[in-house]
Design a protein around this motif. Structure first.
Motif, PDB file in Angstrom:
ATOM      1  N   ALA A 299       5.192  -9.694   4.543  1.00 26.75           N
ATOM      2  CA  ALA A 299       4.533  -9.270   5.899  1.00 26.75           C
ATOM      3  C   ALA A 299       3.107  -8.480   5.719  1.00 26.75           C
ATOM      4  O   ALA A 299       2.218  -9.096   6.406  1.00 26.75           O
ATOM      5  CB  ALA A 299       5.405  -8.507   6.851  1.00 26.75           C
ATOM      6  N   SER A 300       3.148  -8.100   4.503  1.00 29.86           N
ATOM      7  CA  SER A 300       1.798  -7.203   4.189  1.00 29.86           C
ATOM      8  C   SER A 300       0.744  -8.241   3.790  1.00 29.86           C
ATOM      9  O   SER A 300      -0.458  -7.982   3.787  1.00 29.86           O
ATOM     10  CB  SER A 300       1.827  -6.189   3.068  1.00 29.86           C
ATOM     11  OG  SER A 300       2.901  -5.215   3.421  1.00 29.86           O
ATOM     12  N   CYS A 301       1.305  -9.489   3.248  1.00 26.63           N
ATOM     13  CA  CYS A 301       0.033 -10.410   2.830  1.00 26.63           C
ATOM     14  C   CYS A 301      -0.442 -11.276   3.946  1.00 26.63           C
ATOM     15  O   CYS A 301      -1.559 -11.284   4.037  1.00 26.63           O
ATOM     16  CB  CYS A 301       0.724 -11.419   1.888  1.00 26.63           C
ATOM     17  SG  CYS A 301       1.471 -10.575   0.454  1.00 26.63           S
ATOM     18  N   VAL A 302       0.424 -11.441   4.960  1.00 25.38           N
ATOM     19  CA  VAL A 302      -0.148 -11.898   6.190  1.00 25.38           C
ATOM     20  C   VAL A 302      -0.950 -11.230   6.985  1.00 25.38           C
ATOM     21  O   VAL A 302      -2.262 -11.311   7.466  1.00 25.38           O
ATOM     22  CB  VAL A 302       1.016 -12.402   7.263  1.00 25.38           C
ATOM     23  CG1 VAL A 302       0.657 -13.025   8.403  1.00 25.38           C
ATOM     24  CG2 VAL A 302       2.010 -13.306   6.378  1.00 25.38           C
ATOM     25  N   SER A 303      -0.859  -9.804   7.074  1.00 29.00           N
ATOM     26  CA  SER A 303      -1.625  -8.873   7.423  1.00 29.00           C
ATOM     27  C   SER A 303      -3.281  -8.955   6.885  1.00 29.00           C
ATOM     28  O   SER A 303      -4.234  -8.689   7.096  1.00 29.00           O
ATOM     29  CB  SER A 303      -1.140  -7.365   7.402  1.00 29.00           C
ATOM     30  OG  SER A 303       0.103  -7.290   8.348  1.00 29.00           O
ATOM     31  N   LEU A 304      -2.977  -8.846   5.354  1.00 24.46           N
ATOM     32  CA  LEU A 304      -4.169  -8.868   4.633  1.00 24.46           C
ATOM     33  C   LEU A 304      -4.975 -10.071   4.828  1.00 24.46           C
ATOM     34  O   LEU A 304      -6.127  -9.919   4.718  1.00 24.46           O
ATOM     35  CB  LEU A 304      -3.850  -8.839   3.079  1.00 24.46           C
ATOM     36  CG  LEU A 304      -4.919  -8.499   2.200  1.00 24.46           C
ATOM     37  CD1 LEU A 304      -4.486  -7.446   1.118  1.00 24.46           C
ATOM     38  CD2 LEU A 304      -5.597  -9.889   1.682  1.00 24.46           C
TER      39      LEU A 304
ATOM     40  N   GLU B 163     -11.433 -10.920   9.226  1.00 19.42           N
ATOM     41  CA  GLU B 163     -12.163  -9.815  10.196  1.00 19.42           C
ATOM     42  C   GLU B 163     -13.245  -9.142   9.312  1.00 19.42           C
ATOM     43  O   GLU B 163     -14.098  -8.706  10.038  1.00 19.42           O
ATOM     44  CB  GLU B 163     -11.296  -9.140  10.725  1.00 19.42           C
ATOM     45  CG  GLU B 163     -10.098  -9.728  11.798  1.00 19.42           C
ATOM     46  CD  GLU B 163      -9.293  -8.478  12.202  1.00 19.42           C
ATOM     47  OE1 GLU B 163      -9.110  -7.562  11.719  1.00 19.42           O
ATOM     48  OE2 GLU B 163      -8.335  -9.036  13.268  1.00 19.42           O
TER      49      GLU B 163
ATOM     50  N   ARG C 140      -4.317  -2.951  -1.334  1.00 18.45           N
ATOM     51  CA  ARG C 140      -5.092  -2.837  -0.093  1.00 18.45           C
ATOM     52  C   ARG C 140      -6.480  -3.435   0.000  1.00 18.45           C
ATOM     53  O   ARG C 140      -6.939  -3.194  -1.207  1.00 18.45           O
ATOM     54  CB  ARG C 140      -5.076  -1.651   0.465  1.00 18.45           C
ATOM     55  CG  ARG C 140      -3.746  -0.962   0.777  1.00 18.45           C
ATOM     56  CD  ARG C 140      -3.664   0.423   1.200  1.00 18.45           C
ATOM     57  NE  ARG C 140      -4.731   1.202   0.460  1.00 18.45           N
ATOM     58  CZ  ARG C 140      -4.479   2.610   0.745  1.00 18.45           C
ATOM     59  NH1 ARG C 140      -4.177   3.256   1.847  1.00 18.45           N
ATOM     60  NH2 ARG C 140      -5.529   3.361  -0.149  1.00 18.45           N
TER      61      ARG C 140
ATOM     62  N   THR D 256      -5.182 -11.577   7.591  1.00 19.07           N
ATOM     63  CA  THR D 256      -5.949 -11.420   9.026  1.00 19.07           C
ATOM     64  C   THR D 256      -7.342 -10.315   8.594  1.00 19.07           C
ATOM     65  O   THR D 256      -8.423 -10.762   9.339  1.00 19.07           O
ATOM     66  CB  THR D 256      -5.079 -10.707  10.138  1.00 19.07           C
ATOM     67  OG1 THR D 256      -3.976 -11.628  10.125  1.00 19.07           O
ATOM     68  CG2 THR D 256      -5.591 -10.424  11.367  1.00 19.07           C
ATOM     69  N   GLY D 257      -6.925  -9.338   7.941  1.00 21.40           N
ATOM     70  CA  GLY D 257      -7.905  -8.323   7.499  1.00 21.40           C
ATOM     71  C   GLY D 257      -9.105  -9.117   6.821  1.00 21.40           C
ATOM     72  O   GLY D 257     -10.505  -9.016   7.115  1.00 21.40           O
TER      73      GLY D 257
END
Length: 142
Positions: A53-58, A64, A132, A60-61
């Motif tokens: 899940a953190s990879c998918v959020s990364l 952006e 991060r 997105t980041g």
């Protein structure tokens, strides 16, 4: 050892100063990337896993906020699951994407055993490692 975010590095990230391993990979657009491509200016190398899940959020980041002013990042996506094509599609506009069956071995060769991993690599060595994206400097170091 600390990463650039001030968090202690665990055994799942490579130590800064570690040499880039020999490798030969092909991006999803058909370009070849080798160890020699990491002998020059600093470049961000990301190791991402579909089930993380953190990879998918990364991802997105990354879409952006450009990582830094250097070359386009390299994203190693360890995935052969149902979300693979969608994730590759999200990464391709912002990174050179490597998605090969041996992605986990490539990660291990770099010293990555935890995901996501964000490495700043230059002159053939790993300069910093973090989980991060915010740990990567926005400007290319002098």
């Amino acid at each position: 050892m600390l990463d650039t975010s001030g968090m202690p590095l665990g055994p799942d990230l490579p130590e800064p100063g570690r040499a880039v391993p020999a490798f030969d990979a092909t991006t999803t657009s058909g370009d070849r990337i080798t160890q020699a491509d990491l002998d020059g200016p600093d470049v961000v190398v990301l190791f991402l896993m579909e089930s993380c899940a953190s990879c998918v959020s990364l991802i997105t980041g990354l879409r952006e906020r450009p990582v830094h002013e250097g070359p386009l990042p390299i994203a190693v996506l360890v995935s052969d699951g149902p979300e693979r094509d969608r994730l590759v599609g999200e990464l391709e506009p912002v990174a050179r994407v490597i998605n090969q069956p041996d992605g986990e071995r490539l990660a291990a060769d770099f010293g990555v055993h935890g995901f996501p991993a964000v490495l700043l690599v230059g002159a053939g060595v790993i300069r910093s490692a973090s989980h991060r994206l915010s740990a990567v400097p926005r400007e290319v170091p002098a």
